[in-house]
Write an enzyme that holds these catalytic residues in place. Structure first.
Site, PDB file in Angstrom:
ATOM      1  N   THR A  77      28.541 -31.939  12.125  1.00  0.00           N
ATOM      2  CA  THR A  77      28.254 -31.105  10.949  1.00  0.00           C
ATOM      3  C   THR A  77      26.753 -30.825  10.812  1.00  0.00           C
ATOM      4  O   THR A  77      26.371 -29.722  10.425  1.00  0.00           O
ATOM      5  CB  THR A  77      28.797 -31.766   9.660  1.00  0.00           C
ATOM      6  OG1 THR A  77      28.294 -33.087   9.554  1.00  0.00           O
ATOM      7  CG2 THR A  77      30.310 -31.792   9.650  1.00  0.00           C
ATOM      8  N   LYS A 135      27.442 -28.511   2.918  1.00  0.00           N
ATOM      9  CA  LYS A 135      28.184 -29.265   3.925  1.00  0.00           C
ATOM     10  C   LYS A 135      28.943 -30.351   3.178  1.00  0.00           C
ATOM     11  O   LYS A 135      28.397 -30.990   2.271  1.00  0.00           O
ATOM     12  CB  LYS A 135      27.188 -29.846   4.925  1.00  0.00           C
ATOM     13  CG  LYS A 135      27.689 -30.875   5.919  1.00  0.00           C
ATOM     14  CD  LYS A 135      27.572 -32.249   5.412  1.00  0.00           C
ATOM     15  CE  LYS A 135      26.819 -33.310   6.162  1.00  0.00           C
ATOM     16  NZ  LYS A 135      26.427 -33.189   7.488  1.00  0.00           N
ATOM     17  N   HIS A 137      32.195 -33.537   3.595  1.00  0.00           N
ATOM     18  CA  HIS A 137      33.218 -34.241   4.364  1.00  0.00           C
ATOM     19  C   HIS A 137      34.504 -34.348   3.542  1.00  0.00           C
ATOM     20  O   HIS A 137      35.440 -35.029   3.936  1.00  0.00           O
ATOM     21  CB  HIS A 137      32.755 -35.660   4.697  1.00  0.00           C
ATOM     22  CG  HIS A 137      31.465 -35.733   5.443  1.00  0.00           C
ATOM     23  ND1 HIS A 137      31.228 -35.023   6.591  1.00  0.00           N
ATOM     24  CD2 HIS A 137      30.331 -36.448   5.208  1.00  0.00           C
ATOM     25  CE1 HIS A 137      30.012 -35.304   7.037  1.00  0.00           C
ATOM     26  NE2 HIS A 137      29.447 -36.152   6.216  1.00  0.00           N
ATOM     27  N   SER A 167      30.934 -42.987  17.141  1.00  0.00           N
ATOM     28  CA  SER A 167      29.758 -42.495  16.436  1.00  0.00           C
ATOM     29  C   SER A 167      29.695 -43.052  15.006  1.00  0.00           C
ATOM     30  O   SER A 167      28.639 -43.468  14.528  1.00  0.00           O
ATOM     31  CB  SER A 167      29.807 -40.963  16.433  1.00  0.00           C
ATOM     32  OG  SER A 167      28.681 -40.435  15.832  1.00  0.00           O
TER      33      SER A 167
HETATM   34  P1  A3P Z   1      26.924 -39.144  18.420  1.00  0.00           P
HETATM   35  O1  A3P Z   1      26.799 -40.300  17.509  1.00  0.00           O
HETATM   36  O2  A3P Z   1      28.167 -39.211  19.295  1.00  0.00           O
HETATM   37  O3  A3P Z   1      25.708 -38.908  19.225  1.00  0.00           O
HETATM   38  P2  A3P Z   1      27.527 -35.351  11.903  1.00  0.00           P
HETATM   39  O4  A3P Z   1      26.290 -34.599  11.802  1.00  0.00           O
HETATM   40  O5  A3P Z   1      28.744 -34.575  11.522  1.00  0.00           O
HETATM   41  O6  A3P Z   1      27.467 -36.685  11.219  1.00  0.00           O
HETATM   42  O7  A3P Z   1      27.746 -35.654  13.469  1.00  0.00           O
HETATM   43  C1  A3P Z   1      26.872 -36.497  14.141  1.00  0.00           C
HETATM   44  C2  A3P Z   1      27.118 -36.410  15.645  1.00  0.00           C
HETATM   45  O8  A3P Z   1      26.633 -35.135  16.106  1.00  0.00           O
HETATM   46  C3  A3P Z   1      26.348 -37.480  16.393  1.00  0.00           C
HETATM   47  O9  A3P Z   1      27.145 -37.823  17.531  1.00  0.00           O
HETATM   48  C4  A3P Z   1      25.085 -36.726  16.754  1.00  0.00           C
HETATM   49  O10 A3P Z   1      24.333 -37.281  17.781  1.00  0.00           O
HETATM   50  C5  A3P Z   1      25.659 -35.366  17.130  1.00  0.00           C
HETATM   51  N1  A3P Z   1      24.616 -34.321  17.119  1.00  0.00           N
HETATM   52  C6  A3P Z   1      23.737 -34.049  16.128  1.00  0.00           C
HETATM   53  N2  A3P Z   1      22.894 -33.066  16.504  1.00  0.00           N
HETATM   54  C7  A3P Z   1      23.244 -32.718  17.755  1.00  0.00           C
HETATM   55  C8  A3P Z   1      22.740 -31.757  18.700  1.00  0.00           C
HETATM   56  N3  A3P Z   1      21.694 -30.999  18.404  1.00  0.00           N
HETATM   57  N4  A3P Z   1      23.372 -31.646  19.890  1.00  0.00           N
HETATM   58  C9  A3P Z   1      24.438 -32.449  20.193  1.00  0.00           C
HETATM   59  N5  A3P Z   1      24.942 -33.359  19.347  1.00  0.00           N
HETATM   60  C10 A3P Z   1      24.360 -33.507  18.147  1.00  0.00           C
END
Ligand code: A3P
Length: 325
Positions: A77, A135, A137, A167
């Protein structure tokens, strides 16, 4: 609370109560009383997110030009927040660096906590420049009521639950200083709908079965990583915003994993500092933007656990984990 029913409260196991447990509180399992969603299952929340639920969530004023980005925690997200904000703000990457992504595209359900710990104005979200981006959840049945009459655009992103599980474990343990237990215990919590925002399956599937909702785009983290240009173009089209090849490249570059991990307006570093202060337990903190790959579960889950997760998912749907088609 008049519109939601608290079915159960689960005390946090934190041995020495800290500022974190005070702010976030215990976990609660709640059910909506909205008849439109009467057959939707209860969901688990951090109690602190629910304060003033009626005023701040249920009765929140929604505008037609709002954009609501929705996804289970750890589904990508933050990455989509940054992309959507740039699409709606002239692809201005310099301006993007002037404020935190969590305030430019406000994390809706976190607002109560922000309000409490950082003194952010209670009406901040009402006054955000339009088009506003939120945003969240939240499961579909807990969204503000006006969503269903005003029908703003929604973008839903989901990710293979096995990667979400890994994650989320790191996030809870190393960012939120939550008493998450072992990795295996955490898997059990997901499979048994006992962690934040669960049930996971229903979160994803219920967004796919909203009656009469034309204004929704479904994305996955996997397709975003495999074809970022394609997803950016698809999103811009959905948001009725023209985009050139050059702008696509600019966004691809700005949203690279390494860049977002270093960028102070996207990497949540100052929240981590705040959480560290509140928790006062000297535990190391992970990067919020942690690894950014598809299939990380293969490094941490046994074949048996992978099979269990896949069968658990398949009990409810023929949708391939992490894929729309
Ligand atoms: P990982 O913990 O598997 O690395 P959210 O923002 O919904 O909480 O999701 C977080 C996940 O998205 C994390 O996964 C994070 O590293 C990944 N993420 C955030 N920015 C990113 C980017 N620019 N490219 C790839 N993955 C990204």
């Amino acid at each position: 609370m008049e519109h939601i029913e608290v079915l159960e409260e689960i005390k946090t196991k934190i041995q020495n109560p800290t500022g974190m447990s005070e702010v976030f509180g215990d976990r609660v399992i709640i059910k909506t009383k909205n008849p439109k969603f009467k057959d939707f299952p209860p969901a688990m929340f951090v109690k602190g997110f629910l304060q003033d639920y009626e005023e701040r969530v249920k009765n929140f004023k929604v505008y037609e030009d709002d954009v609501w980005l929705i996804g289970f925690p750890r589904s990508g997200t933050t990455l989509m927040q940054e992309i959507i904000w740039l699409i709606l703000n002239d692809y201005d990457v310099e301006k993007a660096k002037s404020a935190d992504t969590y305030n430019r595209a406000q994390w809706f359900d976190f607002f109560n906590v922000l309000h409490k710990i950082q003194g952010v104005d209670a009406d901040y979200m009402d006054k955000m420049p339009r088009p506003r981006i939120f945003k969240t959840h939240l499961p579909v049945q807990f969204l503000p009521d006006q969503i269903w009459t005003v029908k703003p655009k929604m973008i839903h992103i989901h990710r293979d639950v096995k990667d979400v599980a890994i994650s989320l474990y790191h996030l809870r343990k190393n960012s939120f200083h939550d008493d998450v237990g072992t990795m295996e215990e955490h898997f059990e919590q997901i499979l048994n709908d006992r962690t934040w925002y669960t049930p996971y399956r229903e979160h994803v599937l219920n967004y796919q079965r909203i009656p009469d909702y034309p204004n929704i785009l479904y994305l996955t983290y996997e397709e975003l990583l495999a074809d970022k240009a394609g997803v950016i173009k698809q999103t811009a089209k959905f948001l009725n915003t023209p985009i050139t090849e050059e702008q696509v490249q600019k966004l691809i570059d700005h949203s690279k994993f390494e860049k977002m991990q270093k960028n102070k307006t996207t990497n949540m570093q100052h929240y981590h500092e705040l959480f560290n202060q509140l928790s006062n337990d000297n535990k190391p903190t992970d990067n919020f933007i942690r690894k950014g790959i598809v299939g990380d579960h293969k490094n941490a889950m046994s074949e048996e656990t992978i099979k269990r997760f896949d069968e658990w998912w398949a009990q409810r749907t023929t949708l391939k984990p992490g894929y729309n088609k």
